[in-house]
Design a protein around this motif. Sequence first.
Motif, mmCIF file in Angstrom:
data_model
loop_
_atom_site.group_PDB
_atom_site.id
_atom_site.type_symbol
_atom_site.label_atom_id
_atom_site.label_comp_id
_atom_site.label_asym_id
_atom_site.label_seq_id
_atom_site.Cartn_x
_atom_site.Cartn_y
_atom_site.Cartn_z
ATOM 1 N N ILE A 1 0.314 -8.650 12.497
ATOM 2 C CA ILE A 1 0.194 -7.497 11.601
ATOM 3 C C ILE A 1 -1.126 -6.768 11.831
ATOM 4 O O ILE A 1 -1.173 -5.538 11.858
ATOM 5 N N SER B 1 2.800 1.347 5.536
ATOM 6 C CA SER B 1 3.780 0.285 5.780
ATOM 7 C C SER B 1 3.097 -0.996 6.243
ATOM 8 O O SER B 1 3.459 -2.093 5.811
ATOM 9 N N GLN B 2 2.126 -0.848 7.120
ATOM 10 C CA GLN B 2 1.376 -2.027 7.584
ATOM 11 C C GLN B 2 0.657 -2.704 6.422
ATOM 12 O O GLN B 2 0.634 -3.924 6.327
ATOM 13 N N GLN C 1 1.544 -2.695 3.301
ATOM 14 C CA GLN C 1 2.539 -3.393 2.491
ATOM 15 C C GLN C 1 2.951 -4.706 3.136
ATOM 16 O O GLN C 1 3.098 -5.718 2.444
ATOM 17 N N GLN C 2 3.132 -4.712 4.443
ATOM 18 C CA GLN C 2 3.483 -5.955 5.138
ATOM 19 C C GLN C 2 2.391 -7.001 4.968
ATOM 20 O O GLN C 2 2.667 -8.156 4.670
#
Length: 150
Positions: A105, A137-138, A140-141
């Motif tokens: 990630i 998005s990153q 959130q991951q």
Amino acid sequence: MFIKKGLLAATILSVSCSTALFAHEHHQDEMCGETKLHGYMMDIKNELRAMSSDIKSGDNSAAAERIDSLIASLEQSRNETPYQLKAEKLKGEALATQQKEYVRIIDGTIDVFKNLEQALLSGDSAGIKKWLGEMGSQRQQGHGAFKANC
């Protein structure tokens, strides 16, 4: 070239103000206290806020210059263990698997920042918007997988 600066600024600000990008550690106990990873995440948060200001003011080149600092903080974060993994007391293969996912990630986020930098330098409004969305998005991951409440 007019970017919907209000929308763009709101996107950046929401990403930067939402407790940094990844496994941001809280200050409620000694496991969650001041760590190197926390410091790197705070550096990222501060740089994102500054980058947001640069983009709002239309200074894409200044915003792009901040990306080196963001990437450096992410690269330093690679070698740290998120609090969530410590709290779960993972060991052996389970720890190694989760640590690899954490690094994946981080590396994905570095790639997003490199693409954002290119969009900023070329003045590609659509690209800037796209990569800012990917940045969210990153985040959130990373938070979904590695952030723990202390």
